[in-house]
Design a protein around this motif. Sequence first.
Motif, short mmCIF file in Angstrom:
data_model
loop_
_atom_site.label_atom_id
_atom_site.label_comp_id
_atom_site.label_asym_id
_atom_site.label_seq_id
_atom_site.Cartn_x
_atom_site.Cartn_y
_atom_site.Cartn_z
N TYR A 1 0.85 -1.18 0.00
CA TYR A 1 0.00 0.00 0.00
C TYR A 1 0.89 1.23 0.00
CZ TYR A 1 -3.49 3.47 1.06
OH TYR A 1 -4.30 4.57 0.99
N ALA A 2 0.74 2.04 -1.02
CA ALA A 2 1.52 3.27 -1.13
C ALA A 2 0.60 4.37 -1.60
CB ALA A 2 2.68 3.08 -2.09
N SER A 3 -0.05 5.04 -0.65
CA SER A 3 -1.05 6.05 -1.00
C SER A 3 -0.46 7.17 -1.86
CB SER A 3 -1.68 6.63 0.25
OG SER A 3 -0.70 7.24 1.06
N GLU A 4 0.83 7.48 -1.70
CA GLU A 4 1.43 8.55 -2.49
C GLU A 4 1.56 8.19 -3.96
OE1 GLU A 4 4.79 6.03 -0.93
OE2 GLU A 4 2.97 6.85 -0.08
N LEU A 5 1.43 6.90 -4.30
CA LEU A 5 1.50 6.47 -5.70
C LEU A 5 0.12 6.31 -6.34
CD1 LEU A 5 4.27 3.74 -5.35
CD2 LEU A 5 4.54 6.12 -6.06
N ASN A 6 -0.93 6.46 -5.56
CA ASN A 6 -2.29 6.25 -6.04
C ASN A 6 -2.95 7.59 -6.36
OD1 ASN A 6 -5.00 5.68 -6.37
ND2 ASN A 6 -5.11 4.27 -4.65
N PRO A 7 -3.27 7.84 -7.66
CA PRO A 7 -3.88 9.11 -8.04
C PRO A 7 -5.19 9.41 -7.30
CG PRO A 7 -3.26 7.88 -9.99
CD PRO A 7 -3.04 6.98 -8.80
N GLU A 8 -5.97 8.37 -7.00
CA GLU A 8 -7.23 8.57 -6.26
C GLU A 8 -6.96 9.17 -4.89
OE1 GLU A 8 -10.57 7.71 -6.85
OE2 GLU A 8 -10.14 7.35 -8.95
N GLU A 9 -5.93 8.67 -4.23
CA GLU A 9 -5.60 9.18 -2.90
C GLU A 9 -5.14 10.63 -2.97
OE1 GLU A 9 -6.07 7.82 -0.01
OE2 GLU A 9 -6.61 5.81 -0.64
N GLN A 10 -4.40 10.98 -4.01
CA GLN A 10 -3.95 12.35 -4.19
C GLN A 10 -5.14 13.28 -4.39
OE1 GLN A 10 -0.97 12.34 -7.26
NE2 GLN A 10 0.22 10.77 -6.22
N CYS A 11 -6.11 12.85 -5.18
CA CYS A 11 -7.31 13.65 -5.41
C CYS A 11 -8.10 13.80 -4.11
CB CYS A 11 -8.18 13.01 -6.49
SG CYS A 11 -9.63 13.99 -6.90
N ASN A 12 -8.22 12.70 -3.36
CA ASN A 12 -8.95 12.78 -2.09
C ASN A 12 -8.28 13.75 -1.13
OD1 ASN A 12 -10.82 10.91 -2.95
ND2 ASN A 12 -9.77 9.17 -2.03
N ALA A 13 -6.96 13.81 -1.14
CA ALA A 13 -6.23 14.74 -0.28
C ALA A 13 -6.56 16.18 -0.65
CB ALA A 13 -4.73 14.48 -0.36
N VAL A 14 -6.65 16.46 -1.96
CA VAL A 14 -7.00 17.81 -2.42
C VAL A 14 -8.41 18.17 -1.95
CG1 VAL A 14 -7.50 19.22 -4.46
CG2 VAL A 14 -5.46 17.77 -4.42
N VAL A 15 -9.33 17.25 -2.10
CA VAL A 15 -10.71 17.50 -1.68
C VAL A 15 -10.78 17.77 -0.18
CG1 VAL A 15 -13.01 16.45 -1.44
CG2 VAL A 15 -11.72 16.18 -3.57
N LYS A 16 -10.08 16.95 0.61
CA LYS A 16 -10.10 17.14 2.06
C LYS A 16 -9.51 18.49 2.46
CE LYS A 16 -9.91 12.24 3.11
NZ LYS A 16 -9.06 11.14 3.59
N ARG A 17 -8.36 18.86 1.85
CA ARG A 17 -7.74 20.15 2.18
C ARG A 17 -8.66 21.30 1.80
NH1 ARG A 17 -3.04 17.79 0.08
NH2 ARG A 17 -3.33 18.90 -1.88
N THR A 18 -9.34 21.19 0.65
CA THR A 18 -10.24 22.24 0.20
C THR A 18 -11.42 22.38 1.15
OG1 THR A 18 -9.61 21.82 -2.09
CG2 THR A 18 -11.65 23.03 -1.74
N MET A 19 -11.96 21.26 1.59
CA MET A 19 -13.10 21.32 2.49
C MET A 19 -12.70 21.91 3.84
SD MET A 19 -15.04 17.77 1.59
CE MET A 19 -16.46 18.13 2.59
N VAL A 20 -11.55 21.56 4.34
CA VAL A 20 -11.08 22.07 5.63
C VAL A 20 -10.83 23.57 5.54
CG1 VAL A 20 -9.16 22.02 7.26
CG2 VAL A 20 -10.17 19.89 6.46
N SER A 21 -10.30 24.02 4.40
CA SER A 21 -9.98 25.44 4.26
C SER A 21 -11.22 26.30 4.02
CB SER A 21 -9.00 25.65 3.11
OG SER A 21 -9.64 25.43 1.86
N GLY A 22 -12.35 25.67 3.70
CA GLY A 22 -13.58 26.43 3.46
C GLY A 22 -13.68 27.01 2.07
#
Length: 63
Positions: free
Chosen positions: A30-51
Motif C-alpha cells: 500500500y503506497a497512497s502517495e503512488l495512487n492518483p485517487e488518494e492524491q485527489c482525495n487529499a486535495v478534496v479534504k484540504r479544500t473542504m477544511v480550508s472552506g
Amino acid sequence: MKLQGQVTPATTAFIAAHPQDYAVAYLPTYASELNPEEQCNAVVKRTMVSGKVTTSGAACCDG
C-alpha cells in the motif's frame, strides 16, 4: 512486502518467458502517495477544511 500474486511460480515463469514484453516493478502493498485517487482525495479534504469549496469541482485533480 510483495503481493502474493506477484511472486507465484506461474507469474514468475510467465514474466521470465516474455522478457521483451514485460517489466516488473515490485511496489509496496500500500503506497497512497503512488495512487492518483488518494492524491485527489487529499486535495478534496484540504479544500473542504480550508472552506474554499466550489460547486464546479474543477480544482480537484488538476495538478
